[in-house]
Scaffold this active site. Sequence first.
Site, mmCIF file in Angstrom:
data_model
loop_
_atom_site.group_PDB
_atom_site.id
_atom_site.type_symbol
_atom_site.label_atom_id
_atom_site.label_comp_id
_atom_site.label_asym_id
_atom_site.label_seq_id
_atom_site.Cartn_x
_atom_site.Cartn_y
_atom_site.Cartn_z
ATOM 1 N N GLU A 140 -6.088 -10.981 -1.195
ATOM 2 C CA GLU A 140 -6.803 -10.817 0.090
ATOM 3 C C GLU A 140 -8.309 -10.717 -0.113
ATOM 4 O O GLU A 140 -8.986 -9.984 0.595
ATOM 5 C CB GLU A 140 -6.327 -9.541 0.806
ATOM 6 C CG GLU A 140 -4.840 -9.442 0.993
ATOM 7 C CD GLU A 140 -4.407 -8.259 1.857
ATOM 8 O OE1 GLU A 140 -5.274 -7.576 2.431
ATOM 9 O OE2 GLU A 140 -3.186 -8.047 1.963
ATOM 10 N N GLU B 97 0.799 -1.236 0.000
ATOM 11 C CA GLU B 97 0.000 0.000 0.000
ATOM 12 C C GLU B 97 0.831 1.287 0.000
ATOM 13 O O GLU B 97 0.649 2.159 0.849
ATOM 14 C CB GLU B 97 -0.958 -0.012 1.204
ATOM 15 C CG GLU B 97 -1.884 -1.208 1.195
ATOM 16 C CD GLU B 97 -2.786 -1.304 2.430
ATOM 17 O OE1 GLU B 97 -2.680 -0.445 3.319
ATOM 18 O OE2 GLU B 97 -3.586 -2.242 2.490
#
Length: 425
Positions: free
Chosen positions: A346, A238
Site C-alpha cells: 500500500e 493490522e
Amino acid sequence: MLAAVALACPLSADGTAEARPLTAAEALGLAKRHDRKARRFEKLSRREVGRARKALAHKSGAPMAARPERQPKLKARSHRRKAKRYAAKARWHRRQAARLRRLAGGLSKVPPPPVLRRAPIPLGAAVAWDEFESDHRLKDTFLSHFDQMTPENEMKWGHVHPEILHWNFTTPDAMVDWALAHGKRVRGHTLIWSKQNPSWVENGTWTRESLLLVMKNHIKTTIAHFRDRVHEWDVVNEAIDFHGGWTDNIWYRVIGPDYVDYAFRYAHEADPHAELYYNEQWLDVADHPHSQGVIELMRDLRNRGVPVDGVGMQAHVTTQASGSQSQVSELMGRFTELGLDVAITEMDVRTEGSDPSAERETQRSVYGAYARACRLEPRCTSFSTWGVADPYSWYEDPALAPLLFDGDFNAKPAFHEVQDWIRTP
Ligand code: XIL
C-alpha cells in the site's frame, strides 16, 4: 593477502585458486556458481514449504497409519525443518556471492557489475471503482502503467456483507472482471480487520463460537465467490498495535488471539491454492516493538502450521519518516527466513516539507529504497501503491501529494524510479 582471500574462497577447492590470487573474472565466475547454488536451495526450500502445507491439508483426508491425529503435524514439522535448513544454505551462498562480487569490484579497474536482478515484479495500485468510472484519466493511467489492482474498499466486510443475510458482490465483481479482461492481476483486500465492519458485526451479541461461525461464513463465502479469479488475499489486516501488543478489536475481544489462526485456516479451506497474506502497517524497520510483535506472531503461526504464505508491508510513509533500503531489506529478511513471501502492498509517501522540488526528489529516493529492497529480495512478490494519482489519494489534503502520478496525471520522478526497479527486466 589476495592468496589468503583465494584460500578463504569456499568454492576454490580445486587447488588452482589456492596457488595464486583470484582474478576479478574468476571471482565473478565463482559468485555466479554461488548464485546458482543459492537458487537451487531456495527452490528446495520452497518445495519443502509446499510439502509441509500438503501434509497438513491431508489432515481431513485418508486415514494415516499409527497415531493418525499427530502424523500430518509431525510430517509438516519435518518438512518445515528441512525448508529452514535449505533456506539457511541458500542465504550462505548468497552471502558468498556478494562477498566475491565485492572482491571482484576491488580487483578490477572496471566498475563492479550491476547486481543481478530477478524477473520483473508486478506493479500494483489500489483502485476505487467510483473514481475510475468518473475519471477516465485514472483508468488510462492504470491501464498503461500498472499490472495489478487492489480494490481499495469494495471487498471489505461492510461492502460485501452489509447485513447478516445480504451479500453484495456487484462492484467487486465488475472490478475483478474488468481487471482480468485487461490482463491485470487482482489482490483481494481484506477479509478480517478492525475497521469498515458493518454494525451487525461490531454491535452484535456474540459468543466465541457464534463469532467464529460468522467469521468462517464470511471468509469462505467471499473467497469462494472469487475463487477462480483472485489468487492472493490479505486475510488478516493490522492485528498488532503500535507497541507490539494485540490490536483491540471485536475478533480479539470475543474470540481471543487465535482468531488469526482460524481466519487463515478458513481461508485455506476455501481455496487451498490461494496465497494468503497477513497485511500490516508500520513495517519499515526491524528494530521496533511493532515489527518485533509482527515477527513473533508470524513465527508462532508458522511453528504451529497455520497456512500463512506471506506478509504484506503497507508502507504508508513520509518524506521525513521512512525506512532506508537496508532497513526494509533487513525486515523482509526476518520474514523470508521464516519461509514467508513478502510484498509492498500500500505504499505512498506523503511530502511534508515546504520546498516542492526538494520534496519530489526525496519522494523519489524513498520510493526507490522500498522498490530496490523488493526487487533485490527473491521472495518479494509484488509492489503496490495505495492509489494511482495524487488527486485521488485516500489522504484528503492535496498538498501531501503521496502517489506516483501528479494532479495532471504526469509521471513523477518517483514513478520512473519505481518502474525501473520493479518492472524493467
Ligand atoms: C482506506 C481507504 O483507502 C479509505 O478510502 C477508507 O476510508 C479507509 O481505508 N490500510 C489498509 C487500507 O489496509 O484498507 C486502508 O484503506 C488504508 C490503510
